[in-house]
Every structure is written in structure tokens, then in C-alpha cells.
Scaffold this active site. Sequence first.
Site, PDB file in Angstrom:
ATOM      1  N   GLU A  19       0.844  -1.209   0.000  1.00 60.45           N
ATOM      2  CA  GLU A  19       0.000   0.000   0.000  1.00 60.45           C
ATOM      3  C   GLU A  19       0.869   1.246   0.000  1.00 60.45           C
ATOM      4  O   GLU A  19       2.082   1.193   0.181  1.00 60.45           O
ATOM      5  CB  GLU A  19      -0.905   0.028   1.243  1.00 60.45           C
ATOM      6  CG  GLU A  19      -2.361  -0.303   0.993  1.00 60.45           C
ATOM      7  CD  GLU A  19      -3.111   0.770   0.207  1.00 60.45           C
ATOM      8  OE1 GLU A  19      -2.486   1.746  -0.240  1.00 60.45           O
ATOM      9  OE2 GLU A  19      -4.317   0.620   0.030  1.00 60.45           O
ATOM     10  N   ARG A 102      -7.089   0.477  12.753  1.00 64.08           N
ATOM     11  CA  ARG A 102      -5.715   0.818  12.394  1.00 64.08           C
ATOM     12  C   ARG A 102      -5.762   1.969  11.403  1.00 64.08           C
ATOM     13  O   ARG A 102      -6.798   2.223  10.772  1.00 64.08           O
ATOM     14  CB  ARG A 102      -4.979  -0.379  11.793  1.00 64.08           C
ATOM     15  CG  ARG A 102      -5.547  -0.884  10.467  1.00 64.08           C
ATOM     16  CD  ARG A 102      -4.635  -1.954   9.868  1.00 64.08           C
ATOM     17  NE  ARG A 102      -5.201  -2.599   8.693  1.00 64.08           N
ATOM     18  CZ  ARG A 102      -5.155  -2.124   7.450  1.00 64.08           C
ATOM     19  NH1 ARG A 102      -4.608  -0.937   7.219  1.00 64.08           N
ATOM     20  NH2 ARG A 102      -5.665  -2.799   6.449  1.00 64.08           N
ATOM     21  N   ASN A 104      -4.932   3.627   7.842  1.00 65.41           N
ATOM     22  CA  ASN A 104      -4.814   2.996   6.533  1.00 65.41           C
ATOM     23  C   ASN A 104      -4.108   3.914   5.547  1.00 65.41           C
ATOM     24  O   ASN A 104      -2.896   4.047   5.592  1.00 65.41           O
ATOM     25  CB  ASN A 104      -6.183   2.566   6.009  1.00 65.41           C
ATOM     26  CG  ASN A 104      -6.081   1.563   4.881  1.00 65.41           C
ATOM     27  OD1 ASN A 104      -5.159   0.754   4.855  1.00 65.41           O
ATOM     28  ND2 ASN A 104      -7.008   1.604   3.941  1.00 65.41           N
ATOM     29  N   GLU A 123     -12.155  -5.516   9.419  1.00 66.62           N
ATOM     30  CA  GLU A 123     -12.979  -5.191   8.244  1.00 66.62           C
ATOM     31  C   GLU A 123     -14.438  -5.595   8.441  1.00 66.62           C
ATOM     32  O   GLU A 123     -15.090  -6.115   7.539  1.00 66.62           O
ATOM     33  CB  GLU A 123     -12.392  -5.843   6.986  1.00 66.62           C
ATOM     34  CG  GLU A 123     -10.954  -5.426   6.724  1.00 66.62           C
ATOM     35  CD  GLU A 123     -10.350  -6.083   5.493  1.00 66.62           C
ATOM     36  OE1 GLU A 123     -11.092  -6.736   4.739  1.00 66.62           O
ATOM     37  OE2 GLU A 123      -9.128  -5.937   5.287  1.00 66.62           O
ATOM     38  N   ASN A 149     -10.003   4.631   2.157  1.00 68.64           N
ATOM     39  CA  ASN A 149      -8.851   4.719   1.253  1.00 68.64           C
ATOM     40  C   ASN A 149      -8.790   6.114   0.647  1.00 68.64           C
ATOM     41  O   ASN A 149      -9.795   6.747   0.390  1.00 68.64           O
ATOM     42  CB  ASN A 149      -8.920   3.658   0.152  1.00 68.64           C
ATOM     43  CG  ASN A 149      -8.207   2.383   0.546  1.00 68.64           C
ATOM     44  OD1 ASN A 149      -6.995   2.361   0.707  1.00 68.64           O
ATOM     45  ND2 ASN A 149      -8.970   1.306   0.738  1.00 68.64           N
ATOM     46  N   ASP A 196      -9.730   0.920  -4.329  1.00 70.93           N
ATOM     47  CA  ASP A 196      -8.729   1.017  -3.273  1.00 70.93           C
ATOM     48  C   ASP A 196      -8.139   2.431  -3.317  1.00 70.93           C
ATOM     49  O   ASP A 196      -8.869   3.405  -3.446  1.00 70.93           O
ATOM     50  CB  ASP A 196      -7.685  -0.091  -3.445  1.00 70.93           C
ATOM     51  CG  ASP A 196      -7.087  -0.538  -2.121  1.00 70.93           C
ATOM     52  OD1 ASP A 196      -6.588   0.327  -1.380  1.00 70.93           O
ATOM     53  OD2 ASP A 196      -7.096  -1.742  -1.830  1.00 70.93           O
TER      54      ASP A 196
END
Length: 290
Positions: A19, A102, A104, A123, A149, A196
Site C-alpha cells: 500500500e 488501524r 490505513n 474489516e 482509502n 482502493d
Amino acid sequence: MSASSEPECVFAAECELGEGPVWRKDDDALWFVDIKGLRIHRYEAATGAAWSWPAPAQPGFLAPVAGGGWIAGLKTGLHRFDPQTGGFELLAEVEDAGLGNRLNDGFVDAQGRLWFGSMHDAEAEPTGALYRLDGEGLKRCDAGYCITNGPAVSPDGRTLYHTDTLKRLIYAFDLSPAGELSHRRVFAQVDEGYPDGPAVDAEGCVWTGLFAGWGARRYSPAGELLETVRFPVANVTKLAFGGDDLMTVYATTAWKGLSSAERDGQPFAGGLFRFEVSTPGLPQNEMRHV
């Protein structure tokens, strides 16, 4: 139909969840994270050499700081990261650990403000939120996300894009000069895989990686699908523009969620990919409020 070149894997990083690619012009390198693998990676474009560092908690993003250095968004909060020593220094906890969240994805805008999201690590719950860090401090700007995202910002600085991955929606907000958000609306609904990380090019078009969608998409500023770039791996997470002319796109990928048979069929899953485009991206901004 694609106007871009075919993606090639340039670094077989084997990321479980690659990522957050960031192009750092001053060292001609692409930096990114492996969230589940607890690693930070650096790929040197000119030589193909790569380095990596262990992270003490799941790293969601890296943000370059003006004058040098990095801020890393970890599950435990915002940290300074020093590649020279590999050390992490906690700057601020963002959320109560009891939420099970968390950090991201993250983005630095042209004013040097840091935007980032939190998400439910399992999730399952809509406990994630969108945050802004600037000279006034940390502010929660939107909430109700399971997986956040982005964000990304239009070239004129007036529109911010943010993704609700599980709902398969990319939102657009009006963004004021002071960094306030308003008028949230649906920019695009994705029907192939899950949207994403987004990135915006010099024409104001929005690119998004497709998790479980085998590619990346480019949308016009009006939300019209313009182009799809196909990948040989299912999970494309986020794109970043690099190179001297910002016409090379780097893309992180992931093997998270793949069966053993699927991984055998996708040997480059989790690798760093690269392809060329005909429209350059926007320069990488640096944080000015740390």
C-alpha cells in the site's frame, strides 16, 4: 481500451498487503509499505535496488516531510520514521485502541496538510474515520467507514476524493482553502472489484486501484470511466506517479485473501508494478505541519 503501457513487475516484494506508494523526487525512489507484513520498502528506479525496514506495528502510509524525513501512520498512531536508523518515534495516538482500528491510507495536499483514514482492522465494523492534520492540530472530518482509502485532491485544490472501499464508492467533497469539507456526494460507483487507493493526474482525472478487480481505472473529473489498465494480479491497491516527467505510474499489489492455488497462478501478487501513461501526475507534496 487502454492508452497506457502494460504493467510490469519491477520489484517482487511479496507484500501480503502492499500500500501507500510515494514517489520521492530527491532520491529518485518509490517508497511504500506492506501493512500486514510490517515492512517499509524503498525501490530505487534507476538501479532497481531495494531496501526494507521492519515496522513495530501495521504501517498504513508514509508521508514525506519538508526538509527530509517521514511521518508513518501505524496502527498505534502517527510516528516519525528515520530510515537512517530504522527508528520510530511516537508523535500522537489517534484513536482509542478499543475500537479495533488501524490507520490505513494517507495523502499530503498542496498546503502541506496531512489527510488520512482509519479503518476497522477486522474489516467488519464502520468505526473508521477521515482525519486532517495541519497547523491547528488533528481534526476528525468524516466518519462511518469500515475501510477508508485515499484521500486525493484535484489539481485546483477544490475537490477532495475519498473512498469507502466496502461500499464500492468513491466520494467527492468540496474542499475549502482552510481545509474544510462539505457537500459529500458519490463521484463513482465501482462495479468490478473494490476501489482502493486513489490518485489524481494533471488533467484532474482520478485513478483507482481495484482490489479483487485485476486492474486500475481512470475516471474523468465528471466521474466518467475513461480507461482500464489490466494487471496479471487480482489485488491492485494504490497508484503513484513517478519519474522525472511524472508519467510513470507505480502500483502496489497484495496477495492477501488469495488461496494457495491462486497465489501459484499469480506469482507476482504482492509485487511493485510500473506502467507508462500519456498524462502526467501531480508532484508529490510534503508535510509542513509536524
